[in-house]
Design a protein around this motif. Sequence first.
Motif, mmCIF file in Angstrom:
data_model
loop_
_atom_site.group_PDB
_atom_site.id
_atom_site.type_symbol
_atom_site.label_atom_id
_atom_site.label_comp_id
_atom_site.label_asym_id
_atom_site.label_seq_id
_atom_site.Cartn_x
_atom_site.Cartn_y
_atom_site.Cartn_z
ATOM 1 N N LEU A 55 81.180 15.987 38.924
ATOM 2 C CA LEU A 55 79.997 16.739 38.516
ATOM 3 C C LEU A 55 79.604 17.651 39.667
ATOM 4 N N SER A 57 77.611 20.636 41.407
ATOM 5 C CA SER A 57 76.341 21.348 41.294
ATOM 6 C C SER A 57 76.233 22.520 42.267
ATOM 7 N N VAL A 91 83.394 19.370 36.026
ATOM 8 C CA VAL A 91 82.258 19.885 35.262
ATOM 9 C C VAL A 91 81.405 20.714 36.219
ATOM 10 N N HIS A 92 81.523 22.036 36.113
ATOM 11 C CA HIS A 92 80.746 22.932 36.973
ATOM 12 C C HIS A 92 79.383 23.124 36.312
ATOM 13 N N GLU A 93 78.393 22.406 36.802
ATOM 14 C CA GLU A 93 77.102 22.346 36.140
ATOM 15 C C GLU A 93 76.454 23.722 35.990
ATOM 16 N N ARG A 94 76.473 24.533 37.037
ATOM 17 C CA ARG A 94 75.801 25.830 36.982
ATOM 18 C C ARG A 94 76.492 26.785 36.016
ATOM 19 N N ALA A 108 72.745 14.792 29.567
ATOM 20 C CA ALA A 108 73.516 15.434 30.629
ATOM 21 C C ALA A 108 72.978 16.829 30.930
ATOM 22 N N PHE A 112 71.504 18.229 34.503
ATOM 23 C CA PHE A 112 72.075 19.406 35.158
ATOM 24 C C PHE A 112 70.989 20.449 35.433
ATOM 25 N N SER A 116 69.539 21.881 39.175
ATOM 26 C CA SER A 116 69.634 23.280 39.591
ATOM 27 C C SER A 116 68.274 23.953 39.725
#
Length: 254
Positions: A55, A57, A91-94, A108, A112, A116
């Motif tokens: 994950l 961020s 999983v690239h949150e941004r 989820a 996220f 951010s």
Amino acid sequence: MPPQGLCILLLLEPQSQSDTTMALRLISYAGLSYQTLLNSKLIGLPLPPVLPVVLYSGRRRWRAPLDISGLLGDVPEDLRHYQPRMRYLLVHERELLKAAGLPDRNLAVLLFRMGSSQDIECWRGLLHTLIQVVREQPEHEELNRSLTIWLLHMAQRSAPPEEALPPVNTLQELDMMTAEKPGLWARQWLREGRREGRAEGLADLLLNMIQRRFGPVPDDVTQRIRAAQASQLETWSLNLLDAAVLDDVFRPGQ
């Protein structure tokens, strides 16, 4: 169709910056997890499949290999079948949050967005939604406690030792704490954003200086620089002043 009652070993690794050796770390975590679960008789043979998830961020692009094979050198044909193989899901949150159509009440997605957010009022609004969603889940109490621990960890990792967050056990207590001390909580996010921005600027500058001095920068060097902390980038930048070759930049005590 998957078999009924399929058990999956889910490995979650939160990261705020790219880690070149992440594939190696996760294959080690998988082996240790299997062994621990076997020794405690929580699982048996055959082993359940594993799903390693990172994950991420961070603001910069993830540059580390997604597969352990990306860390290996040239392998002779006769040895290829004996090399470890495991890929992890990034999983690239941004980047995910930039996509349209994400559900507003997905656990989820809420986490996220909270990770951010650097606006305390926006963050508290997301927390209120999270509390409502958690109440609707059958495992309400355990989920409430686990998410509280996760959010405290995400904030505390960027706080200095002398500025520890007060202990809380539930999302409701966390909401009360942020209402009473919004400045303390908001500083955690602000500090994290400033640190990432400073490291990104130093990395860009060092890469430009190396390219001007020694020519095109190899991919492995670029990954190493992008994954480094600001203090390490400052040291390498000073080393560059006296470096005769590229390797001198990264030698300790140079």
